[in-house]
Design a protein around this motif. Structure first.
Motif, PDB file in Angstrom:
ATOM      1  N   GLN A   1      17.270 -33.014  11.382  1.00 51.48           N
ATOM      2  CA  GLN A   1      17.093 -32.543   9.878  1.00 51.48           C
ATOM      3  C   GLN A   1      18.448 -31.621   9.638  1.00 51.48           C
ATOM      4  OE1 GLN A   1      15.074 -32.810  12.309  1.00 51.48           O
ATOM      5  NE2 GLN A   1      13.251 -33.803  12.242  1.00 51.48           N
ATOM      6  N   GLY A   2      18.118 -30.504  10.529  1.00 55.29           N
ATOM      7  CA  GLY A   2      19.289 -29.726  10.038  1.00 55.29           C
ATOM      8  C   GLY A   2      20.582 -30.115   9.811  1.00 55.29           C
ATOM      9  N   ILE A   3      21.493 -30.599  10.895  1.00 51.93           N
ATOM     10  CA  ILE A   3      22.411 -31.552  10.387  1.00 51.93           C
ATOM     11  C   ILE A   3      22.791 -32.189   8.864  1.00 51.93           C
ATOM     12  CG2 ILE A   3      24.250 -32.630  11.244  1.00 51.93           C
ATOM     13  CD1 ILE A   3      23.554 -31.915  14.032  1.00 51.93           C
ATOM     14  N   ARG A   4      21.294 -32.877   8.984  1.00 54.24           N
ATOM     15  CA  ARG A   4      21.530 -33.630   7.723  1.00 54.24           C
ATOM     16  C   ARG A   4      21.694 -32.852   6.631  1.00 54.24           C
ATOM     17  NH1 ARG A   4      16.969 -36.699  10.073  1.00 54.24           N
ATOM     18  NH2 ARG A   4      18.338 -38.698  11.434  1.00 54.24           N
ATOM     19  N   GLY A   5      20.965 -32.185   6.038  1.00 52.47           N
ATOM     20  CA  GLY A   5      21.016 -30.828   5.382  1.00 52.47           C
ATOM     21  C   GLY A   5      22.550 -30.935   4.550  1.00 52.47           C
ATOM     22  N   TYR A   6      23.255 -31.319   5.790  1.00 59.81           N
ATOM     23  CA  TYR A   6      24.520 -29.987   5.415  1.00 59.81           C
ATOM     24  C   TYR A   6      26.078 -31.006   5.522  1.00 59.81           C
ATOM     25  CZ  TYR A   6      22.494 -26.504   6.852  1.00 59.81           C
ATOM     26  OH  TYR A   6      21.464 -24.039   6.492  1.00 59.81           O
ATOM     27  N   LEU A   7      25.395 -32.623   5.734  1.00 62.16           N
ATOM     28  CA  LEU A   7      25.810 -33.843   5.632  1.00 62.16           C
ATOM     29  C   LEU A   7      26.521 -33.957   4.233  1.00 62.16           C
ATOM     30  CD1 LEU A   7      24.825 -35.827   8.391  1.00 62.16           C
ATOM     31  CD2 LEU A   7      27.021 -34.822   8.633  1.00 62.16           C
ATOM     32  N   SER A   8      27.803 -34.076   4.389  1.00 59.98           N
ATOM     33  CA  SER A   8      28.862 -35.016   2.370  1.00 59.98           C
ATOM     34  C   SER A   8      27.563 -36.500   2.809  1.00 59.98           C
ATOM     35  CB  SER A   8      29.647 -34.970   2.987  1.00 59.98           C
ATOM     36  OG  SER A   8      30.876 -36.206   3.869  1.00 59.98           O
ATOM     37  N   PRO A   9      28.130 -36.935   0.857  1.00 56.90           N
ATOM     38  CA  PRO A   9      27.418 -37.958   0.490  1.00 56.90           C
ATOM     39  C   PRO A   9      27.470 -39.249   1.530  1.00 56.90           C
ATOM     40  CG  PRO A   9      28.013 -36.929  -1.051  1.00 56.90           C
ATOM     41  CD  PRO A   9      27.759 -36.062  -0.080  1.00 56.90           C
ATOM     42  N   GLU A  10      29.540 -39.037   2.046  1.00 59.18           N
ATOM     43  CA  GLU A  10      30.317 -40.003   2.668  1.00 59.18           C
ATOM     44  C   GLU A  10      29.161 -40.299   4.447  1.00 59.18           C
ATOM     45  OE1 GLU A  10      31.911 -38.269  -0.950  1.00 59.18           O
ATOM     46  OE2 GLU A  10      31.442 -37.455   1.160  1.00 59.18           O
ATOM     47  N   CYS A  11      28.646 -39.576   4.458  1.00 61.64           N
ATOM     48  CA  CYS A  11      27.950 -39.017   6.557  1.00 61.64           C
ATOM     49  C   CYS A  11      27.149 -39.068   6.084  1.00 61.64           C
ATOM     50  CB  CYS A  11      28.531 -37.625   7.016  1.00 61.64           C
ATOM     51  SG  CYS A  11      30.127 -37.335   7.353  1.00 61.64           S
ATOM     52  N   ARG A  12      26.007 -39.781   4.871  1.00 61.15           N
ATOM     53  CA  ARG A  12      24.717 -39.888   5.182  1.00 61.15           C
ATOM     54  C   ARG A  12      24.371 -40.889   6.005  1.00 61.15           C
ATOM     55  NH1 ARG A  12      22.617 -36.408   1.257  1.00 61.15           N
ATOM     56  NH2 ARG A  12      24.099 -34.821   1.349  1.00 61.15           N
ATOM     57  N   ASP A  13      24.962 -42.311   5.975  1.00 64.06           N
ATOM     58  CA  ASP A  13      24.569 -43.051   6.930  1.00 64.06           C
ATOM     59  C   ASP A  13      25.126 -43.354   8.638  1.00 64.06           C
ATOM     60  OD1 ASP A  13      27.144 -42.652   6.564  1.00 64.06           O
ATOM     61  OD2 ASP A  13      27.892 -44.957   6.997  1.00 64.06           O
ATOM     62  N   LEU A  14      25.315 -41.952   8.656  1.00 62.24           N
ATOM     63  CA  LEU A  14      25.392 -42.084   9.947  1.00 62.24           C
ATOM     64  C   LEU A  14      24.541 -41.561  10.913  1.00 62.24           C
ATOM     65  CD1 LEU A  14      27.983 -38.827  10.494  1.00 62.24           C
ATOM     66  CD2 LEU A  14      28.390 -41.160  11.198  1.00 62.24           C
ATOM     67  N   ARG A  15      23.742 -42.095  11.883  1.00 56.02           N
ATOM     68  CA  ARG A  15      22.574 -42.227  12.775  1.00 56.02           C
ATOM     69  C   ARG A  15      22.301 -40.794  14.232  1.00 56.02           C
ATOM     70  NH1 ARG A  15      24.723 -46.246  12.456  1.00 56.02           N
ATOM     71  NH2 ARG A  15      24.700 -46.943  14.614  1.00 56.02           N
ATOM     72  N   LEU A  16      21.854 -40.294  13.390  1.00 57.30           N
ATOM     73  CA  LEU A  16      21.801 -38.964  14.441  1.00 57.30           C
ATOM     74  C   LEU A  16      20.322 -38.909  15.299  1.00 57.30           C
ATOM     75  CD1 LEU A  16      22.409 -35.768  11.429  1.00 57.30           C
ATOM     76  CD2 LEU A  16      23.891 -37.013  14.031  1.00 57.30           C
ATOM     77  N   GLU A  17      20.831 -38.218  16.679  1.00 59.41           N
ATOM     78  CA  GLU A  17      19.952 -37.615  17.030  1.00 59.41           C
ATOM     79  C   GLU A  17      20.033 -36.586  18.021  1.00 59.41           C
ATOM     80  OE1 GLU A  17      17.236 -39.893  21.306  1.00 59.41           O
ATOM     81  OE2 GLU A  17      18.894 -41.406  20.187  1.00 59.41           O
TER      82      GLU A  17
END
Length: 324
Positions: free
Chosen positions: A69-85
């Protein structure tokens, strides 16, 4: 996603702001009891959640714990499709992603760990990965039409991305020791390991795994004796949400370079930061160490060296030594 995870996601989007239990319950469509339990659960995991009468709950801006959740808050729009675990600990992030890749996981899966029990370095070495002081991540890539010889470009792009991320957040210069080590003030703060699986029929990459280990802070007990004097850290003091911000910044910059494929741009950035150029080095291989001078990094990310007898060579892989 459970109440705790949704609560953390909401807090991460609103760091430093207070919300009453009633407001949080309304935002998440759960009971106030569920909110209270979720807050207590997060506190047990180390999150600093302040509670003030008549103001409510607030995730402290000083909290520095890795989370998806914390990492996603700083991702650029181009990286929002990354699947983070995000995992607290793992044997090796590269090994974890390899298992996912062999099971058919598509490109764009990223695992980030707070510690590794068997972190992997180059040439069979280990990578010291203690808890709470570093960021260890691996990215699954499935590039089309890429040969094993061209896989070094992935490492080159990653090295530039790590340097740019470090410089943006720390304000300090980062340099690259060809091909995969990042240095600050003469000490190694990050290592990169790219592994790949090659198709038997066409000889092209089936998938690649980009592993990046970063020493964010100095461990409380210091580095082991064998690393003392050689290893350093990116930040000299604790940072507000430093680990999540750093992980996101690296992903933003690497994925942009990877997707735009502007090779001349990142090769030039690599050259600018390559600390070995113009210096005497030792080229290691076949049981010997040969003296040479590092002259350049070519457009294919090979290190151009010249030996004492005048002979030139372009190194696409291998290992070098230099006194830093």
């Amino acid at each position: 996603m459970g109440t705790k995870e949704r609560l953390l996601e909401f807090f991460e989007r609103n760091r430093g702001r207070y919300f009453s239990g009633e407001e949080l319950a309304g935002q998440l469509s759960v009971s106030r009891t569920a909110v209270w339990k979720g807050v207590n659960s997060l506190r047990k995991e180390g999150y600093q959640i302040d509670a003030v009468q008549n103001k409510g709950y607030c995730l402290s801006a000083h909290t520095d714990i890795l989370s998806a959740q914390g990492i996603r808050g700083y991702l650029s729009p181009e990286c929002r499709d990354l699947r983070l675990e995000v995992l607290q600990t793992v044997d090796s992030t590269n090994g974890w992603v390899r298992g996912k890749a062999e099971a058919g996981e598509p490109e764009g899966y990223v695992v980030v760990a707070a510690s590794q029990e068997k972190g992997k370095g180059r040439v069979g070495r280990s990578f010291f990965s203690p808890a709470d002081t570093g960021v260890y991540m691996s990215i699954l890539l499935r590039p089309e039409g890429l040969s094993p010889g061209e896989a070094s470009k992935i490492t080159t792009m990653a090295a530039v991305a790590v340097c740019q991320a470090i410089e943006a957040l720390s304000g300090r210069q980062a340099q690259i020791k060809w091909v995969n080590d990042i240095y600050m003030d003469g000490k190694k703060v990050s290592g990169i390991l790219t592994e790949a699986s090659v198709g038997l029929e066409d000889g092209l990459l089936d998938y690649g795994i980009l592993g990046i280990g970063m020493n964010v802070y100095i461990p409380a007990d210091g580095f082991p004796d064998e690393l003392s004097g050689k290893a350093g850290a990116i930040f000299e003091s604790p940072q507000d949400d430093g680990k999540n911000r750093l992980a996101a910044e690296v992903l933003n910059r690497f994925m942009k370079a990877c997707r735009t494929k502007e090779s001349s741009a990142y090769v030039e950035e690599y050259r600018k930061r390559c600390l070995v150029l113009g210096r005497e080095i030792l080229v290691l291989g076949k049981g010997e160490a040969r003296k040479a001078r590092a002259l350049d990094v070519d457009e294919d990310c090979r290190l151009v060296v010249q030996y004492g007898d005048g002979r030139m060579e372009r190194l696409s892989s291998g290992e070098i030594q230099i006194r830093i």
